[in-house]
Design a protein around this motif. Structure first.
Motif, mmCIF file in Angstrom:
data_model
loop_
_atom_site.group_PDB
_atom_site.id
_atom_site.type_symbol
_atom_site.label_atom_id
_atom_site.label_comp_id
_atom_site.label_asym_id
_atom_site.label_seq_id
_atom_site.Cartn_x
_atom_site.Cartn_y
_atom_site.Cartn_z
ATOM 1 N N LEU A 65 0.836 -1.202 0.000
ATOM 2 C CA LEU A 65 0.000 0.000 0.000
ATOM 3 C C LEU A 65 0.873 1.255 0.000
ATOM 4 O O LEU A 65 0.603 2.201 -0.750
ATOM 5 C CB LEU A 65 -0.947 -0.005 1.195
ATOM 6 C CG LEU A 65 -1.970 1.111 1.258
ATOM 7 C CD1 LEU A 65 -2.852 1.137 0.006
ATOM 8 C CD2 LEU A 65 -2.837 0.959 2.509
ATOM 9 N N ALA A 66 1.924 1.266 0.793
ATOM 10 C CA ALA A 66 2.828 2.421 0.813
ATOM 11 C C ALA A 66 3.462 2.634 -0.557
ATOM 12 O O ALA A 66 3.634 3.776 -0.994
ATOM 13 C CB ALA A 66 3.908 2.232 1.877
ATOM 14 N N SER A 67 3.769 1.554 -1.262
ATOM 15 C CA SER A 67 4.398 1.692 -2.590
ATOM 16 C C SER A 67 3.467 2.382 -3.580
ATOM 17 O O SER A 67 3.932 3.051 -4.500
ATOM 18 C CB SER A 67 4.834 0.330 -3.128
ATOM 19 O OG SER A 67 3.751 -0.424 -3.635
ATOM 20 N N PRO A 83 3.594 -12.958 2.056
ATOM 21 C CA PRO A 83 2.643 -11.836 2.091
ATOM 22 C C PRO A 83 1.229 -12.262 2.474
ATOM 23 O O PRO A 83 0.630 -13.108 1.817
ATOM 24 C CB PRO A 83 2.687 -11.279 0.663
ATOM 25 C CG PRO A 83 3.262 -12.365 -0.182
ATOM 26 C CD PRO A 83 4.112 -13.215 0.712
ATOM 27 N N ALA A 84 0.716 -11.686 3.556
ATOM 28 C CA ALA A 84 -0.649 -11.944 4.025
ATOM 29 C C ALA A 84 -1.593 -11.040 3.239
ATOM 30 O O ALA A 84 -2.093 -10.033 3.743
ATOM 31 C CB ALA A 84 -0.749 -11.694 5.522
ATOM 32 N N LEU A 85 -1.817 -11.398 1.985
ATOM 33 C CA LEU A 85 -2.575 -10.542 1.065
ATOM 34 C C LEU A 85 -4.027 -10.368 1.479
ATOM 35 O O LEU A 85 -4.630 -9.331 1.204
ATOM 36 C CB LEU A 85 -2.483 -11.102 -0.356
ATOM 37 C CG LEU A 85 -1.063 -11.219 -0.905
ATOM 38 C CD1 LEU A 85 -1.068 -11.934 -2.250
ATOM 39 C CD2 LEU A 85 -0.406 -9.859 -1.004
ATOM 40 N N GLY A 86 -4.586 -11.339 2.149
ATOM 41 C CA GLY A 86 -5.965 -11.233 2.613
ATOM 42 C C GLY A 86 -6.153 -10.129 3.636
ATOM 43 O O GLY A 86 -7.271 -9.703 3.898
ATOM 44 N N ASP A 90 -9.023 -4.913 0.628
ATOM 45 C CA ASP A 90 -9.414 -4.268 -0.635
ATOM 46 C C ASP A 90 -8.725 -2.923 -0.863
ATOM 47 O O ASP A 90 -9.207 -2.104 -1.634
ATOM 48 C CB ASP A 90 -10.935 -4.086 -0.718
ATOM 49 C CG ASP A 90 -11.681 -5.407 -0.705
ATOM 50 O OD1 ASP A 90 -11.170 -6.367 -1.322
ATOM 51 O OD2 ASP A 90 -12.739 -5.489 -0.073
ATOM 52 N N LEU A 91 -7.598 -2.677 -0.196
ATOM 53 C CA LEU A 91 -6.866 -1.431 -0.386
ATOM 54 C C LEU A 91 -5.657 -1.608 -1.317
ATOM 55 O O LEU A 91 -5.052 -0.627 -1.724
ATOM 56 C CB LEU A 91 -6.373 -0.890 0.965
ATOM 57 C CG LEU A 91 -7.459 -0.503 1.962
ATOM 58 C CD1 LEU A 91 -6.840 -0.137 3.312
ATOM 59 C CD2 LEU A 91 -8.280 0.667 1.438
ATOM 60 N N LEU A 92 -5.321 -2.849 -1.650
ATOM 61 C CA LEU A 92 -4.154 -3.111 -2.493
ATOM 62 C C LEU A 92 -4.516 -2.936 -3.963
ATOM 63 O O LEU A 92 -5.696 -2.944 -4.324
ATOM 64 C CB LEU A 92 -3.638 -4.525 -2.226
ATOM 65 C CG LEU A 92 -3.275 -4.826 -0.775
ATOM 66 C CD1 LEU A 92 -2.732 -6.241 -0.634
ATOM 67 C CD2 LEU A 92 -2.294 -3.811 -0.228
ATOM 68 N N PRO A 93 -3.513 -2.782 -4.834
ATOM 69 C CA PRO A 93 -3.806 -2.591 -6.265
ATOM 70 C C PRO A 93 -4.718 -3.697 -6.806
ATOM 71 O O PRO A 93 -4.505 -4.876 -6.538
ATOM 72 C CB PRO A 93 -2.424 -2.657 -6.922
ATOM 73 C CG PRO A 93 -1.464 -2.319 -5.842
ATOM 74 C CD PRO A 93 -2.081 -2.797 -4.566
ATOM 75 N N ARG A 94 -5.718 -3.302 -7.533
ATOM 76 C CA ARG A 94 -6.691 -4.253 -8.086
ATOM 77 C C ARG A 94 -6.047 -5.243 -9.058
ATOM 78 O O ARG A 94 -6.484 -6.367 -9.188
ATOM 79 C CB ARG A 94 -7.824 -3.508 -8.803
ATOM 80 C CG ARG A 94 -8.664 -2.711 -7.862
ATOM 81 C CD ARG A 94 -9.895 -3.490 -7.492
ATOM 82 N NE ARG A 94 -10.697 -2.690 -6.580
ATOM 83 C CZ ARG A 94 -11.179 -3.180 -5.465
ATOM 84 N NH1 ARG A 94 -10.968 -4.417 -5.144
ATOM 85 N NH2 ARG A 94 -11.895 -2.428 -4.663
ATOM 86 N N SER A 95 -5.001 -4.801 -9.738
ATOM 87 C CA SER A 95 -4.353 -5.665 -10.723
ATOM 88 C C SER A 95 -3.630 -6.827 -10.065
ATOM 89 O O SER A 95 -3.288 -7.800 -10.719
ATOM 90 C CB SER A 95 -3.341 -4.857 -11.534
ATOM 91 O OG SER A 95 -2.266 -4.447 -10.704
#
Length: 194
Positions: A65-67, A83-86, A90-95
């Motif tokens: 998110l910082a990136s 990486p605990a992507l879950g 829903d704030l991380l890049p959609r791609s």
């Protein structure tokens, strides 16, 4: 955000571990903002031309998110461990793909869970989630291995070798500023591109 074991606030008071201080999204936003604040400070103080962000587990969504928000300066890439992507809420890049070169390393359990992120994901064979922190380096194996029956503290891979090879691989990535640098590192018996 209340999730550190103990924090001294600006007014000098101590904030103990308080995970309910903020909701999960607010906490992630706060952590990402703190990463940016610290990286801006480092860039200005040491006159760096670029930086890498890194994270382990829940630290990965903060770094990702910082990136996406970094405004002051250049970011060369991301280095992520399990990486605990879950926990990205829903704030991380959609791609699902950051806009900087990114290498992820996954433990046996995250690899089995299909966790993949960035330009390349390397499964660290025989590593458990806890192998990405320093505890397996200082705690005796006779403590860490049985503990792994309860939590993923230390896998069958040699902890010193895991840390040494992760450092060699990360250095290759940071030096080349390209995922091709990390792919060229010969640790085929430990790292498996997935």
């Amino acid at each position: 955000d209340g999730t550190a074991s103990s924090t001294i606030l600006n007014d000098g008071t101590r904030l103990p571990f308080s995970p309910s201080l903020m909701n999960s999204k607010a906490s992630l936003n706060k952590r990402a903002d703190e990463v940016i604040e610290v990286s801006n400070f480092i860039s200005q103080k040491y006159k760096t031309n670029g930086l890498f962000y890194g994270g382990h587990s829940y630290g990965c969504p903060s770094a990702i998110l910082a990136s996406t928000r970094r405004m002051n300066g250049h970011l060369d890439g991301l280095i992520l461990h399990d990486p605990a992507l879950g926990m990205g809420y829903d704030l991380l890049p959609r791609s699902g793909q950051p806009d900087v070169p990114t290498v992820s390393y996954t433990s046996d359990e995250y690899n089995r869970g299909g966790v993949r992120y960035g330009d390349v994901t390397l499964h660290v064979r025989g590593a458990f989630h806890g192998n990405f922190v320093d505890a397996p380096l200082w705690a005796p194996s006779w403590v860490m291995r049985p503990l792994s029956a309860v939590i993923p503290a230390c896998g069958p891979a040699d902890p010193v070798r895991v840390h040494d090879d992760l450092a060699i691989s990360a250095k290759a990535f940071m030096t080349s500023k390209s995922v091709s640098g990390v792919i060229g590192v010969n640790q085929a018996d430990l790292f498996e591109p997935v």
